[in-house]
Design a protein around this motif. Structure first.
Motif: not given
Length: 544
Positions: A126-131, A173-182, A340-342
């Motif tokens: 798994p990798v972070p995805a934000g959202h 990020p979303c609520a502190g959870f990291p975004p999708l890396p680029t 608020s679909d983010n």
């Protein structure tokens, strides 16, 4: 290795995909998400077995059919946070939805955080995805071997190939959870890109937060209706903004939002969690934001709290919906609705494709005309955007396959552009970019215009009941000599509210015969001091 993919629900969301890997006699089938209309009974061949489900996040449109499709003892791979969320939300979700065998899903959930083998030579991570809190994409790694068959092991060459499945994602990020890396520490060969976009995500977020703070700091009881995961994000954002402003703000989360927040073990001193409450008055107070679900107040805590403030003009109901919902129109309290679909903007989507620079791009979570536009949007990779359920070969005989509709001359031009692009593209130096660990909430990083909020809300907290906010104290009030005399009529006590932006609201504290929407003339005065005539007390008068 032979790799193919198949859209699992092209007419019902198109977020779900079957990935097939074949290496000699070894076969593996992975299902990415299990949204509306996915039916493995019809999609799997008689000799195929499900080896795993990659569930990207805990939104119901991505797992609605999961309980009907788990089989063959296949694990449901999730991020650790999504696993925790599902343990507390699936049982609630099945009360209003046909989710199939939820118990089988719960038994199959396997949270992972590192490379995990599916079969020999096939691994996922798994990798972070934000959202949304806990959301994750997945890297799929398969090994290709080249060389002679038999015992000459020393001459066999092994090479790795990588597929990225983004799921729904954001680059923030979303609520502190990291975004999708680029940027990844490996070359990503193919990307399955969820192409849901929203050009107003950040604008709507800022407007919603501004409205909530205006009403709360103005003294209102503010009810926010949102899904549990959106509610968690907004509770943490509001707490972080209040800390930036150095102003106190009381936030109460109730129902499923409270359960999810508690399950994720997230604590903030500004946030009180109350999963169950007996009376709405237990969780509703002036100058307090109460976050409840669902986002449509037709059931649950959101409905109970809306009914409690329904006839209170000084209170506010804020709806954070996943679509362009209109505000509730039949309530006397102030009502607002924000989307608020983010999802990322088109520009952010383009940046992800440019930065990762895959050889192949498979467009997901889109249909019809939008698929066609993406088909023509990127000229440095082979773009796959069919809207059918046909199985297509991505990789075989050691090479990535071009789409059948692209000519050889066009393919050569695309490969030349890829070569030029990838020559100067840096890779991440370590695995930190793929960490799933939640960080402290940073409002700026999540798109909040903190400077604008600081300009509007900085300063001491104003008491909404202080008589200094009475209309007669406003700088633009006319001199007493120019004020028209109000006929002696009915007098009522009223409470004064402010919205934090110069607007003053009055709540009549007695029963009247006023009709909603009726325009009346008022005259205001402060409460009488002890010993003064009762005829001079604070009141609101109706002029006839």
């Amino acid at each position: 290795m032979h790799v193919s993919y198949q859209n699992a629900n092209p007419r019902r969301g198109n977020e779900s995909t079957i990935l097939r890997f074949t290496d000699g006699d070894a076969k593996a089938v992975l299902l990415v998400d299990s949204g509306d209309g996915v039916d493995l009974d019809s999609l799997l061949a008689a000799d195929e077995y499900l080896n795993g489900v990659l569930l990207t996040h805990a939104h119901i449109d991505h797992y609605r059919t999961l309980g009907k499709n788990v089989r063959h003892n296949a694990p449901v791979y999730v991020s650790p946070a999504t696993g925790t969320i599902l343990e507390h939300s699936l049982s609630e979700a099945r009360k209003d939805n046909d989710l199939g065998d939820v118990d089988a899903v719960l038994d199959s959930i396997e949270p992972i955080g590192e490379w995990t083998p599916v079969l020999e030579g096939l691994e996922i991570r798994p990798v972070p995805a934000g959202h949304t809190p806990g959301a994750a994409g997945f890297l799929v790694r398969f090994r290709e071997t080249f060389g002679p068959k038999g015992d000459d092991v020393a001459s066999i060459i092994s090479d790795e190939r990588y597929i990225l499945v983004t799921g729904d994602f954001t680059t923030r990020p979303c609520a502190g959870f990291p975004p999708l890396p680029t940027s990844f520490p490996v070359d990503v060969d193919a990307v399955f890109l969820n192409a849901s976009t929203n050009e107003t995500t950040i604008e709507q977020r800022n407007e919603a937060l501004q409205t909530i703070l205006e009403r709360a700091y103005g003294g209102s009881r503010v009810v926010v209706a949102a899904s549990a995961l959106t509610g968690v994000q907004y509770a943490l954002l509001l707490a972080a903004i209040a800390a930036e402003l150095d102003r106190s703000l009381s936030i109460t989360v109730v129902g499923q939002t409270a359960r999810v927040l508690d399950a994720l073990d997230i604590e903030r001193p500004e946030i009180e969690s109350c999963a169950v409450f007996d009376r709405p008055s237990d969780v509703l107070e002036a100058e307090t934001v109460t976050i409840a679900g669902p986002d449509s107040p037709t059931t649950g805590s959101a409905k109970r709290l809306l009914l409690a403030i329904h006839d209170r003009p000084a209170d506010a109901f804020v709806q954070l919906a996943t679509d362009d919902s209109e505000p509730i129109s039949n309530a006397n309290c102030s009502t607002y609705a924000f989307r608020s679909d983010n999802h990322p903007s088109r520009d952010e989507l383009d940046e992800v494709v440019r930065a990762i620079a895959p050889k192949h791009l498979v467009v997901k979570h889109a249909s019809g005309y939008r698929l066609d536009t993406f088909q023509r949007r990127y000229d440095r990779c082979f773009t796959w955007a069919p809207d059918d359920g046909v199985s297509r070969v991505l990789y075989e005989d050691g090479e990535w396959s071009k789409p059948g509709w692209i000519s050889e001359s066009a393919a050569r031009r695309i490969r030349h552009r890829q070569w030029k692009t990838n020559g100067d593209r840096p890779l991440a130096t370590d695995d930190d970019s793929m960490s799933l660990l939640r960080q402290p909430v940073d409002p700026d990083a999540e798109g909040v215009d903190v400077d604008a909020f600081r300009s509007q809300f900085s300063g001491s907290v104003a008491d909404p009941y202080d008589d200094q906010v009475a209309l007669t104290d406003r700088d633009d009030a006319p001199p007493a000599s120019e004020t028209a005399t109000v006929p002696e009529t009915d007098r009522f006590e009223a409470r004064v509210f402010g919205d934090g932006d110069g607007k003053t609201l009055l709540e009549v504290l007695e029963s009247t015969d006023f009709s909603p929407g009726e325009i009346v003339e008022v005259s205001l005065s402060r409460p009488a001091e002890d010993g003064d005539s009762s005829e001079n007390r604070d009141g609101l008068e109706q002029s006839e």
